[in-house]
Design an enzyme around this catalytic site. Structure first.
Site, mmCIF file in Angstrom:
data_model
loop_
_atom_site.group_PDB
_atom_site.id
_atom_site.type_symbol
_atom_site.label_atom_id
_atom_site.label_comp_id
_atom_site.label_asym_id
_atom_site.label_seq_id
_atom_site.Cartn_x
_atom_site.Cartn_y
_atom_site.Cartn_z
ATOM 1 N N LYS A 190 27.623 33.376 44.798
ATOM 2 C CA LYS A 190 26.959 31.999 44.625
ATOM 3 C C LYS A 190 25.811 31.856 44.628
ATOM 4 C CE LYS A 190 29.520 29.898 48.114
ATOM 5 N NZ LYS A 190 29.051 30.384 49.044
ATOM 6 N N LYS B 104 28.844 42.584 43.940
ATOM 7 C CA LYS B 104 29.827 41.398 44.035
ATOM 8 C C LYS B 104 29.208 40.218 43.461
ATOM 9 C CE LYS B 104 30.068 38.730 47.694
ATOM 10 N NZ LYS B 104 30.514 37.529 47.905
ATOM 11 N N LYS C 248 22.046 41.084 53.590
ATOM 12 C CA LYS C 248 21.369 39.781 53.466
ATOM 13 C C LYS C 248 19.909 39.854 54.153
ATOM 14 C CE LYS C 248 24.840 36.512 52.498
ATOM 15 N NZ LYS C 248 25.551 35.548 52.525
HETATM 16 P P1 ATP Z 1 26.839 33.960 49.517
HETATM 17 O O1 ATP Z 1 26.694 34.222 48.331
HETATM 18 O O2 ATP Z 1 26.253 32.373 49.809
HETATM 19 O O3 ATP Z 1 27.100 34.778 50.389
HETATM 20 P P2 ATP Z 1 29.709 33.953 48.424
HETATM 21 O O4 ATP Z 1 29.795 33.630 47.024
HETATM 22 O O5 ATP Z 1 29.617 35.257 48.657
HETATM 23 O O6 ATP Z 1 28.305 33.182 48.829
HETATM 24 P P3 ATP Z 1 31.167 32.891 50.639
HETATM 25 O O7 ATP Z 1 30.947 31.468 51.032
HETATM 26 O O8 ATP Z 1 30.297 33.673 51.361
HETATM 27 O O9 ATP Z 1 30.870 33.146 48.989
HETATM 28 O O10 ATP Z 1 32.459 33.199 50.446
HETATM 29 C C1 ATP Z 1 33.666 32.439 50.490
HETATM 30 C C2 ATP Z 1 35.055 32.966 50.113
HETATM 31 O O11 ATP Z 1 34.910 33.530 48.750
HETATM 32 C C3 ATP Z 1 35.179 34.227 51.029
HETATM 33 O O12 ATP Z 1 36.639 34.439 51.318
HETATM 34 C C4 ATP Z 1 34.752 35.317 50.283
HETATM 35 O O13 ATP Z 1 35.358 36.816 50.524
HETATM 36 C C5 ATP Z 1 35.175 35.081 48.728
HETATM 37 N N1 ATP Z 1 34.330 35.685 47.691
HETATM 38 C C6 ATP Z 1 33.147 35.507 47.521
HETATM 39 N N2 ATP Z 1 32.695 36.084 46.471
HETATM 40 C C7 ATP Z 1 33.732 36.858 46.193
HETATM 41 C C8 ATP Z 1 33.804 37.507 45.095
HETATM 42 N N3 ATP Z 1 33.081 38.101 44.292
HETATM 43 N N4 ATP Z 1 35.081 38.206 44.722
HETATM 44 C C9 ATP Z 1 36.188 37.722 45.499
HETATM 45 N N5 ATP Z 1 36.113 36.814 46.601
HETATM 46 C C10 ATP Z 1 34.902 36.660 46.622
#
Ligand code: ATP
Ligand code: LTN
Length: 337
Positions: free
Chosen positions: A202, A199, A116
């Protein structure tokens, strides 16, 4: 078994954008599955999302949306405690205390921080981004959680939380439960539809990167039809980078349908990538349709969500304040009279 005899679970999602099917498959789906067996606390980690710039009105709206999506995904507020992280001040206080026990080297090593921070101008990387895992450790340790259901990307943060808890227990006596990560066997790392080597996330802005839980069926289908695959034709699970796109689509299909690798490969034998994308699209739509119907109902029911969040905050404060009082006592802070 009474609620107190159950082991505890805590997890959270940042209101940093639209929840994706990755968030559902990696995290929410497990939360729903575990809510009967554990005493569950699920928070919307709004303070975590401040580690990157957020528009205030957007943050406010997304925080409520994420809480509503927990319920729409199947979390029952009568079974699990749903709350907003910033409604429980103990999180920030414990995070400060823990940050004073944290060697900087532990934080600089975190791959999420490196990823990040690399996307920002070097001078504008906030101290909060570095300290992100300490706040996450506070979230977990305050509730004495035994298990933390998360996707694969959070493994390192869980290790850090355990190390910190162990350090605290060693210095001040047994205080914290050491939590275990609970990572799903299928779908722990859903990849981007536009780039199956990264990955799904969001906060990634590019069009076609992710299916959002609130995408219309037409948009969800279109995004899947455009998913990046490869120039081959074999529809099989596999770890090789060339098959990452196909593997990702099969993984999404598997997470939703619950079928075995062999059954899925047999089902797609002789079919083309177009068929695969179409069927994954239908599976995703079958997941989203009832979820969105519940979401709409919930949003139409004035005041319900606020009631759930107020009750959740009350319960969370009770548990968190107990742990915090114990922490304050053992590190030598004078109790308020
Ligand atoms: P950001 O992009 O804001 O970092 P993010 O989509 O990675 O957001 P988080 O809020 O960081 O989401 O994560 C929330 C939950 O969703 C965590 O348990 C994380 O491990 C899971 N998660 C996020 N992205 C994935 C993915 N691509 N596959 C599986 N689990 C995910
Ligand atoms: N860092 C997590 C979000 C998060 C979390 C938590 C997850 C913040 N606090 C406590 C589990 C438990 C992420 O998914 N990026």
């Amino acid at each position: 078994m009474t609620a107190n005899a159950k082991k505890r679970v805590l997890s959270g999602i940042q209101p940093s954008g639209n929840l994706t099917i990755g968030n559902y498959i990696g995290a929410l789906r497990q939360w729903v599955a575990e809510q009967d067996a554990y005493d569950c606390f699920f928070c919307v980690v709004d303070l975590h999302s401040l580690t990157l710039p957020q528009d205030p009105a957007h943050l406010r709206a997304k925080t409520r949306e994420v809480a509503a999506l927990y319920i729409a995904s199947g979390i029952d507020p009568d079974k699990a405690t749903i709350f907003i992280q910033s409604h429980v001040p103990a999180h920030t206080e414990l995070a400060w205390i823990l940050s004073c026990l944290t060697p900087l080297g532990w934080l600089y090593r975190m791959t999420q921080f490196k990823d990040k921070a690399a996307k920002q101008q070097q001078e504008s990387v906030g101290a909060g981004l570095l300290n992100y895992p300490t706040l996450m450790a506070a979230d977990i340790l305050l509730y004495q959680a035994h298990a933390v259901p998360v996707g694969d990307d959070q493994r390192q943060h869980l290790e850090y939380t355990r190390d910190l808890a162990q350090r605290f227990n060693h210095l001040y006596g047994e205080t914290f439960v050491l939590p275990d990560a609970m990572i799903p066997k299928t779908g722990a790392r859903i990849m981007g539809l536009d780039n199956p080597l990264a990955k799904m996330s969001k906060s990634e802005a590019s069009e076609g990167h992710a299916v959002y839980l609130l995408d219309t069926p037409a948009v969800a289908r279109k995004k899947l039809m455009r998913a990046v695959t490869d120039s081959g034709r074999e529809i099989i699970f596999g770890e090789s980078p060339e098959k990452a796109g196909v593997n990702n689509l099969l993984t999404i299909y598997q997470a939703i349908t619950g079928q075995s690798n062999a059954d899925i490969e047999a089902h797609f034998a002789g079919k083309g990538y177009g068929d695969l994308k179409k069927e994954v699209g239908e599976a995703v739509v079958s997941l989203l349709t009832p979820l969105q119907a519940r979401y709409q109902e919930l949003m139409a029911e004035g005041g319900y969500l606020d009631k759930v969040l107020a009750h959740g905050a009350q319960k969370a404060n009770e548990v968190a304040n107990q742990t915090l009082a114990q922490v304050r006592q053992c590190i030598g802070l004078v109790a308020p009279s």
